[in-house]
Design a protein around this motif. Sequence first.
Motif, mmCIF file in Angstrom:
data_model
loop_
_atom_site.group_PDB
_atom_site.id
_atom_site.type_symbol
_atom_site.label_atom_id
_atom_site.label_comp_id
_atom_site.label_asym_id
_atom_site.label_seq_id
_atom_site.Cartn_x
_atom_site.Cartn_y
_atom_site.Cartn_z
ATOM 1 N N GLY A 170 0.816 -1.208 0.000
ATOM 2 C CA GLY A 170 0.000 0.000 0.000
ATOM 3 C C GLY A 170 0.849 1.257 0.000
ATOM 4 N N ARG A 171 0.262 2.377 0.474
ATOM 5 C CA ARG A 171 0.946 3.680 0.434
ATOM 6 C C ARG A 171 0.829 4.408 1.771
ATOM 7 N NH1 ARG A 171 0.977 6.664 -4.321
ATOM 8 N NH2 ARG A 171 2.242 8.077 -3.056
ATOM 9 N N VAL A 172 1.904 5.154 2.104
ATOM 10 C CA VAL A 172 1.846 6.059 3.257
ATOM 11 C C VAL A 172 1.521 7.454 2.723
ATOM 12 C CG1 VAL A 172 3.185 7.143 5.113
ATOM 13 C CG2 VAL A 172 3.480 4.701 4.626
ATOM 14 N N ARG A 173 0.557 8.141 3.353
ATOM 15 C CA ARG A 173 0.149 9.470 2.878
ATOM 16 C C ARG A 173 0.022 10.438 4.054
ATOM 17 N NH1 ARG A 173 -2.300 8.556 -2.134
ATOM 18 N NH2 ARG A 173 -2.827 6.387 -2.503
ATOM 19 N N PHE A 174 0.346 11.701 3.802
ATOM 20 C CA PHE A 174 0.071 12.728 4.811
ATOM 21 C C PHE A 174 -1.426 12.979 4.868
ATOM 22 C CE2 PHE A 174 4.573 13.924 4.218
ATOM 23 C CZ PHE A 174 4.942 13.952 5.553
ATOM 24 N N VAL A 175 -1.938 13.112 6.092
ATOM 25 C CA VAL A 175 -3.355 13.463 6.261
ATOM 26 C C VAL A 175 -3.461 14.485 7.383
ATOM 27 C CG1 VAL A 175 -4.490 11.334 5.469
ATOM 28 C CG2 VAL A 175 -3.598 11.451 7.803
#
Length: 435
Positions: free
Chosen positions: A179-184
């Motif tokens: 999967g992906r790591v994203r800023f939130v």
Amino acid sequence: MSFDDAPIDPVSAERLVRGGLELRLVDHDDAAARDAWLHADFRGFHESAPSPERLAEVRAHAPRRRITGVYDPAAPLPAEPVATAQSWVAPLTVPGGGTVPLWSIASVTVAPTHRRRGVARAMLEAELRTAAAEGVPLAGLTVSEATIYGRYGFGAATFADVTEIETKRVRWSGPDASGRVRFVGPEQLLPDALRIVDAVRAFQPGAVRYDEVLLGRAIGLYGDDRAALRTVRYDDADGVPQGFACYRLTPTEGDFTKHTVTVQHLLGATDEADAALWRFLLELDLVSTVRAFERPVDEPVNWWIGDLRAARRRRLDRLWLRILDVPAVLEARRYAAATRLVLEVDDPDGFAAGRFLLEAGADGVGHVRSLGDEEASAEASVALPVTELSAIYLGGVSPVTMARAGRITEGTPGAALALERAFAAERTPWLVLEF
Ligand SMILES: CC(C)(COP(=O)(O)OP(=O)(O)OC[C@H]1O[C@@H](n2cnc3c(N)ncnc32)[C@H](O)[C@@H]1OP(=O)(O)O)[C@@H](O)C(=O)NCCC(=O)NCCS
């Protein structure tokens, strides 16, 4: 069920009155009384007085809890308590995935002007008697000092590490996450974080339900230093959020390549999410150290960094438990081995004292019977104080080591090992989020 307004314990109230003090419930809806109580709570932990913003935040968001204060009518500030405590009931996950209602206690403070004259003892004993009177079988807290609560029957049941990893030594050898790591932003993260925390709580012995407001604070939705907090989320290959991390960066003077990352929280509902978030943090540019708080004592990251000695760990006790109802708590958990043991529990305060027959079958289900006088001559397999039974309850403390330390007495040889095998948990207990 709500316990916010469970009545004040008359025994402690009377004892305090003899010293000129009053034990009172603080009304959640009385803003002035709550503000004064919070001032005392902050002062008790040597923090600056709460800012007007913090007071407003607490007024707007604080969960309903049973708040108590001890007041000194002769003090120059009689509206400000000289001692504080708050309690609430939240489910604690136990081995096997079941839960036990936990009488959770926090904010125990006594003003330095009133210390060492039995005020904390009166409050703690009041909490335990009130919990027992309300039918709550277990009490728990985290401690500022490990020397305070053993005398009330609390034992350290879960531990956590402060972990510091030298990132320049790390060679990632963990899984490649799909999967992906994203800023939130924290507002976006809150509903996902709540789901992730609940998913972890379902399989993690030692986890206690965490309040939405506290989680909001933990991820930077409120709080004085939220501007510095960065929040990332891990979404799996199907786009489903499975983990999050909150961290801040501190520069090293004179070397811009050596920032320290302080990880406030890193929580994955899957091992893949844990791996992805750890890797993201360990591979941040311009960083030489990742320091993470409240980590499980045996998390997989140790085997993902290619150099065991790149990580230094310092262990701290976290959740302290105090059993009030032995059959209720022992029947709530599952057992890892079939067993038949007679436990002789010593409890000077009476709540948990007695002889109990614990029988568990191969299905892990335990049955507990309090042995009456006619059976009291049955030889105990082990004799132990309630402090030690509370410590080993979740499977995070070794009964064999406790026996070697002289804290558990074997009535029959090998009984401590039998206890250890039966009490083993599927995962090392971990509080997850400190309350
Ligand atoms: C810890 C604190 C609540 C104790 O309050 P207190 O009213 O002085 O405690 P009491 O007089 O009721 O003492 C009860 C017993 O605990 C012991 N005790 C109290 N504080 C202790 C400490 N810090 N370390 C070891 N023993 C302690 C007392 O010696 C006494 O022992 P005994 O009854 O077995 O002889 C108070 O010192 C305080 O507010 N400290 C700062 C905030 C804090 O650390 N709170 C605890 C949060 S988890």
